[in-house]
Design a protein around this motif. Structure first.
Motif, PDB file in Angstrom:
ATOM      1  N   SER A 120     -35.100  71.996 -28.371  1.00 31.60           N
ATOM      2  CA  SER A 120     -34.726  73.086 -28.015  1.00 31.60           C
ATOM      3  C   SER A 120     -34.482  74.108 -29.003  1.00 31.60           C
ATOM      4  O   SER A 120     -33.773  75.409 -28.509  1.00 31.60           O
ATOM      5  N   LEU A 121     -33.265  72.911 -30.193  1.00 29.59           N
ATOM      6  CA  LEU A 121     -32.649  74.573 -30.734  1.00 29.59           C
ATOM      7  C   LEU A 121     -33.244  74.379 -32.408  1.00 29.59           C
ATOM      8  O   LEU A 121     -33.377  74.936 -33.091  1.00 29.59           O
ATOM      9  N   THR A 127     -18.036  67.311 -45.902  1.00 25.83           N
ATOM     10  CA  THR A 127     -18.597  68.012 -44.927  1.00 25.83           C
ATOM     11  C   THR A 127     -19.262  68.219 -44.298  1.00 25.83           C
ATOM     12  O   THR A 127     -21.238  67.107 -45.198  1.00 25.83           O
ATOM     13  N   VAL A 128     -19.464  68.007 -43.874  1.00 21.87           N
ATOM     14  CA  VAL A 128     -20.921  68.115 -43.121  1.00 21.87           C
ATOM     15  C   VAL A 128     -21.288  69.903 -41.599  1.00 21.87           C
ATOM     16  O   VAL A 128     -20.477  69.965 -41.344  1.00 21.87           O
ATOM     17  N   SER A 129     -21.996  69.951 -41.907  1.00 23.87           N
ATOM     18  CA  SER A 129     -21.894  72.054 -41.341  1.00 23.87           C
ATOM     19  C   SER A 129     -22.964  72.180 -40.484  1.00 23.87           C
ATOM     20  O   SER A 129     -23.900  71.332 -40.598  1.00 23.87           O
ATOM     21  N   LEU A 130     -23.296  72.611 -39.162  1.00 25.03           N
ATOM     22  CA  LEU A 130     -23.996  73.288 -38.614  1.00 25.03           C
ATOM     23  C   LEU A 130     -24.117  74.759 -38.461  1.00 25.03           C
ATOM     24  O   LEU A 130     -23.001  75.902 -38.283  1.00 25.03           O
ATOM     25  N   GLN A 131     -25.430  75.706 -39.489  1.00 28.36           N
ATOM     26  CA  GLN A 131     -25.806  76.723 -39.316  1.00 28.36           C
ATOM     27  C   GLN A 131     -26.701  77.330 -37.690  1.00 28.36           C
ATOM     28  O   GLN A 131     -27.387  76.542 -37.662  1.00 28.36           O
ATOM     29  N   MET A 132     -26.231  78.087 -37.103  1.00 30.91           N
ATOM     30  CA  MET A 132     -26.565  78.722 -36.112  1.00 30.91           C
ATOM     31  C   MET A 132     -26.979  80.121 -36.133  1.00 30.91           C
ATOM     32  O   MET A 132     -26.108  80.742 -36.883  1.00 30.91           O
ATOM     33  N   HIS A 133     -28.268  80.224 -35.582  1.00 30.25           N
ATOM     34  CA  HIS A 133     -29.456  81.169 -35.676  1.00 30.25           C
ATOM     35  C   HIS A 133     -29.641  81.804 -34.382  1.00 30.25           C
ATOM     36  O   HIS A 133     -29.941  81.437 -33.552  1.00 30.25           O
ATOM     37  N   ALA A 176     -27.814  68.660 -33.442  1.00 30.96           N
ATOM     38  CA  ALA A 176     -28.346  67.897 -34.312  1.00 30.96           C
ATOM     39  C   ALA A 176     -27.665  66.771 -35.270  1.00 30.96           C
ATOM     40  O   ALA A 176     -26.441  66.708 -34.798  1.00 30.96           O
ATOM     41  N   ALA A 177     -28.576  65.649 -36.082  1.00 37.73           N
ATOM     42  CA  ALA A 177     -27.664  64.977 -36.355  1.00 37.73           C
ATOM     43  C   ALA A 177     -27.876  64.596 -37.830  1.00 37.73           C
ATOM     44  O   ALA A 177     -29.090  65.483 -38.757  1.00 37.73           O
ATOM     45  N   ILE A 178     -27.635  63.806 -39.210  1.00 35.44           N
ATOM     46  CA  ILE A 178     -28.275  63.883 -40.511  1.00 35.44           C
ATOM     47  C   ILE A 178     -27.489  62.916 -40.534  1.00 35.44           C
ATOM     48  O   ILE A 178     -26.745  61.800 -40.799  1.00 35.44           O
TER      49      ILE A 178
END
Length: 126
Positions: free
Chosen positions: A63-64, A78-84, A49-51
């Motif tokens: 795919s994600l 900060t940059v966060s990646l939330q994964m579920h 991912a990117a922002i």
């Protein structure tokens, strides 16, 4: 030089959630692309991912989508990646990357990024 430090990795059971965070040094530009990549054992590194920091527009690998989201906190750098709904195949080292003074055009191309963190391990067990 931009310093990137990932944190938040760990072990989680399949179906669980985890958030990894990248703390970066101050960015002298408001137009940057901050991204997450991952590399599983024996596999090539792949985009996650990117922002785009100017608009906070997010980009997530097809795919994600639906499971992973990206966000950032400008005040905390900060940059966060939330994964579920994590799956065993999400097991990998997750890397933060930054392209300064840039858009997120071609965000999935790792050659675009000059700055990388050391990575944080995410392990998903059955």
């Amino acid at each position: 030089q931009v310093d990137l430090v990932e944190s938040g990795g760990g072990s989680v059971q399949a179906g669980g959630s985890l958030t990894v965070t990248c703390k970066h040094s101050s960015l002298y530009s408001t137009s940057n692309c901050l991204a997450w990549f991952r590399q599983a054992p024996g596999k090539e590194r792949e985009e996650v991912a990117a922002i785009y920091t100017y608009t906070d527009e997010p980009y997530v690998a097809d795919s994600l989508k639906g499971r992973f989201t990206i966000s950032r906190d400008n005040a905390k750098n900060t940059v966060s990646l939330q994964m579920h709904s994590l799956k065993p195949e999400d097991t990998a080292v997750y890397y933060c990357a930054a392209d300064i003074l840039a858009t997120c055009h071609n965000w999935s191309d790792e050659e675009k990024y000059r700055h990388w963190g050391q990575g944080t391990q995410v392990t998903v067990s059955t």
